[in-house]
Design an enzyme around this catalytic site. Structure first.
Site, PDB file in Angstrom:
ATOM      1  CE  LYS A 159      -3.739  -2.621   1.987  1.00  0.00           C
ATOM      2  NZ  LYS A 159      -4.371  -3.171   3.189  1.00  0.00           N
ATOM      3  CD  GLN A 196      -3.259  -4.786   6.450  1.00  0.00           C
ATOM      4  OE1 GLN A 196      -3.080  -3.809   5.757  1.00  0.00           O
ATOM      5  NE2 GLN A 196      -3.974  -5.823   6.059  1.00  0.00           N
ATOM      6  CG  ASP A 225      -9.409  -0.108   4.666  1.00  0.00           C
ATOM      7  OD1 ASP A 225      -9.512  -0.416   3.466  1.00  0.00           O
ATOM      8  OD2 ASP A 225      -9.069  -0.914   5.543  1.00  0.00           O
TER       9      ASP A 225
END
Ligand code: NAP
Length: 281
Positions: free
Chosen positions: A53, A97, A120
């Site tokens: 990422k 994450q 996200d």
């Protein structure tokens, strides 16, 4: 034999468009979009995802800020760290994450992300907005799948779709987005009965189970579109690829299907967050 839904190619095009938006942002106000990635613990797969990422951020001219925390971090410490990133005007997007170590309250950590930086799409606010079809950041994997289907002009209105898996980051938001696009959606999970018969009715199958080759090729209806979001050990998806590809009209490969679309969507949403900040300044 089916045609490939080439996520790698569509993601590359999306990243090129995002790079142009980043150049325009820098020219307009000197804002360089910045994505903060928070990695808690030492899961090697998670470390690889975070690295990928950050690399994509840099490739489009964005900054990435990596925050690595030890596995022994408490929920309170993680929440405080995320809240500090939320208050930092130089950070436009925050990604925690998944998964975090088991002793951590992942929901509390997600909810520390302000909705304006939730690129996200993991907070209750983002999920609620998505369910209601209101503006907000969508969960990246299902939103990436929607972009991939749109790139191949896959018709959704009135079509029968099945989503297998109901996780809050993937299956559930996928069902919301497909419903919003007027598909008729079955959301299947581990208690679903007679899954093969439900799959056989579907014109679109989205597999999000996390079990290698779980969806058998012979379940797939002739001409169906098959999207495999699964990623299991040995680069294997949730769909038994060869026999499914023999029946499907379009199918995603693993790797090179859903994965690149997820990252491209994350990067795109980070640029959007920075653009919104600049507009509101
Ligand atoms: P998850 O949280 O473990 O959820 C799995 C879902 O599958 C659950 O809803 C579970 O049902 C359901 N399931 C389990 N066994 C089943 C069965 N026998 N029949 C029907 N449903 C069953 O997984 P996730 O995070 O959604 O991830 C799913 C897969 O997608 C994994 O392979 C993951 O690596 C991959 N993934 C890929 C990306 C990407 O960017 N490519 C991003 C995220 C995830 P219950 O709710 O009843 O337990």
């Amino acid at each position: 034999m089916s045609q490939i839904l080439d996520g790698a190619k569509v993601a590359k095009e999306s990243l090129e468009r995002t790079a142009a938006r980043v150049r325009a942002l820098v020219a307009a106000g000197g804002v360089v979009p910045c994505l903060a990635t928070v990695l808690c613990g030492d899961d090697p797969a998670s470390a690889t995802y975070v690295k990928m990422k950050a690399k994509r951020c840099e490739a489009v001219g964005m900054r990435s800020l990596r925050v690595d925390l030890p596995a022994a971090t408490t929920t309170a410490e993680l929440v405080a760290r995320i809240a500090a990133l939320g208050a930092d005007p130089g950070v436009h997007g925050i990604l925690l994450q998944h998964p975090v170590p088991r002793h951590i309250d992942e929901r509390a950590a997600f909810e520390a992300i302000p909705p304006s930086k939730d690129v996200d799409g993991v907070t209750i606010h983002s999920l609620g907005a998505m369910a209601l079809g209101l503006p907000g950041f969508a969960a990246c994997t299902p939103a990436g799948i929607m972009r991939l289907l749109a790139a191949y002009q896959v018709p959704l209105s009135g079509r029968r779709a099945i989503v297998i898996g109901r996780s809050p980051i993937l299956g559930k938001p996928m069902a919301y987005l497909l419903t919003g696009a007027d598909a008729t959606v079955t959301l299947a999970h581990s208690r679903t009965r007679d899954l093969p018969a439900l799959v056989a009715e579907a014109e679109l199958v989205v597999a999000a189970v996390g079990k290698a080759r779980f969806v058998h090729g012979e379940w797939v209806r002739e001409g169906a579109v098959v999207v495999d979001a699964g990623y299991n050990e040995g680069n294997v998806g949730d769909v038994d690829y060869e026999p499914a590809a023999a029946r499907a009209s379009l199918i995603t490969p693993v790797p090179g299907g859903v994965g690149p679309m997820t990252i491209a969507t994350l990067i795109e949403q980070t640029a959007t967050a920075a653009e919104r900040l600049l507009r509101s300044a």
